[in-house]
Design a protein around this motif. Structure first.
Motif, short mmCIF file in Angstrom:
data_model
loop_
_atom_site.label_atom_id
_atom_site.label_comp_id
_atom_site.label_asym_id
_atom_site.label_seq_id
_atom_site.Cartn_x
_atom_site.Cartn_y
_atom_site.Cartn_z
N GLY A 99 2.43 -2.02 50.50
CA GLY A 99 2.62 -3.31 49.83
C GLY A 99 3.50 -3.24 48.61
N GLY B 245 5.93 -6.14 44.71
CA GLY B 245 4.76 -5.47 45.27
C GLY B 245 3.93 -4.74 44.23
N SER C 107 0.63 -6.76 44.17
CA SER C 107 -0.35 -6.01 44.97
C SER C 107 -1.29 -5.20 44.10
CB SER C 107 0.37 -5.07 45.95
OG SER C 107 1.02 -5.79 46.96
N THR D 108 -7.95 -5.40 50.81
CA THR D 108 -6.78 -4.52 50.74
C THR D 108 -5.70 -4.88 51.74
OG1 THR D 108 -8.16 -2.70 49.94
CG2 THR D 108 -6.01 -2.13 50.86
N THR E 244 -4.22 -8.43 51.38
CA THR E 244 -3.36 -8.49 50.19
C THR E 244 -2.00 -7.89 50.48
OG1 THR E 244 -5.21 -8.40 48.63
CG2 THR E 244 -3.07 -7.64 47.82
N ILE E 245 -1.97 -6.70 51.07
CA ILE E 245 -0.70 -6.03 51.35
C ILE E 245 0.13 -6.84 52.33
CG2 ILE E 245 0.32 -3.99 52.44
CD1 ILE E 245 -1.97 -2.35 51.25
N VAL F 7 1.34 -10.24 50.62
CA VAL F 7 2.37 -9.97 49.60
C VAL F 7 3.70 -9.65 50.27
CG1 VAL F 7 3.07 -8.33 47.80
CG2 VAL F 7 0.75 -9.26 47.81
#
Length: 251
Positions: free
Chosen positions: A21, A150, A154, A164, A167-168, A171
């Protein structure tokens, strides 16, 4: 041979970015600045190359069900505004903000790494109103630093106990819209960066080849090792960047 080198750099940078990310812009910009490009030119080249690679990366994460569209809107809209402003500021003040960005990211990296050892069973946090200013800050710092969307977005969200993989993936998806806005702004302000087209094409091809593989790795890799790698990467890169800035400016 130079084209192949840039292709390899683009592949490696996108493999890291799509999996963790973050760090595509940071990785590419570091090499371009070592090659002698000014900060604004290096940022413009990296963001131009990042438009197609971030699109492929985002779509790959979407296919792997790593994207939350509600979070995407909360990040992308303010991220575009911050990115446009940051691109304008960079052409005026250059690298003045870099040491402060590095310090912030070192703290975020340490917080993420600590999470690896916590036996915290709290449910993942939902994205609150703070995500809007975070998106704006991420877009602004990404444009001024030549990379940072990122690492800023992130790392802050992961340190705050957000899911996790969502989110990655999200983003990465939002990064395409933000990068497109930044590149358009750079085209207006410093269009001569297109003279470095061989660098841009090499980075693009390498990034596009790596994006689907990176999204698959992100989907399959367990969360704790993923957090450990993210934290280590953020701290290591930004300690290096900060020391380099101090040596150059204060040595």
């Amino acid at each position: 041979m130079q084209f192949v080198i840039f292709l390899i750099i683009g592949f490696a940078a996108q493999l890291i970015d799509g999996t963790l990310g973050m760090a595509y812009g940071v990785s590419c910009r570091t090499f371009l600045k070592m090659a002698g490009l000014p900060a604004s030119m290096a940022s413009a080249v990296v963001h131009c190359a990042e438009v197609p690679t971030s699109l492929v990366s985002g779509l790959s994460h979407w296919r792997m069900k790593n994207v939350s569209w509600k979070l995407f809107l909360k990040l992308a809209i303010p991220g575009v505004a911050g990115g446009i402003l940051g691109a304008w500021v960079l052409t005026s003040v250059g690298d003045a903000l870099e040491p402060f960005i590095d310090l912030y990211l070192i703290v975020m990296g340490v917080l993420i790494f600590i999470k690896v050892f916590k036996k915290d069973k709290k449910p993942p946090r939902k994205a609150g109103a703070y995500v809007y200013p975070l998106g704006f800050a991420g877009g602004f710092l990404d444009a001024t630093g030549g990379g940072g969307w990122g690492p800023v977005v992130s790392s802050t969200m992961l340190a705050s106990n957000h899911d996790t993989k969502k989110t990655i993936g999200t983003v990465n998806m939002a990064e395409f819209v933000v990068t497109l806005a930044q590149t358009t702004t750079f085209l207006v302000l410093i269009s001569d960066f297109l003279a470095h087209w061989q660098v841009i094409v090499g980075l693009i091809l390498g990034g596009v080849l790596a994006a689907p593989l990176a999204a698959y790795i992100c989907k399959k890799l367990p969360v704790r090792p993923l957090l450990a790698i993210v934290g280590t990467l953020i701290v290591g890169l930004n300690v290096y960047n900060l020391v380099s800035w101090l040596v150059t400016n204060l040595g």
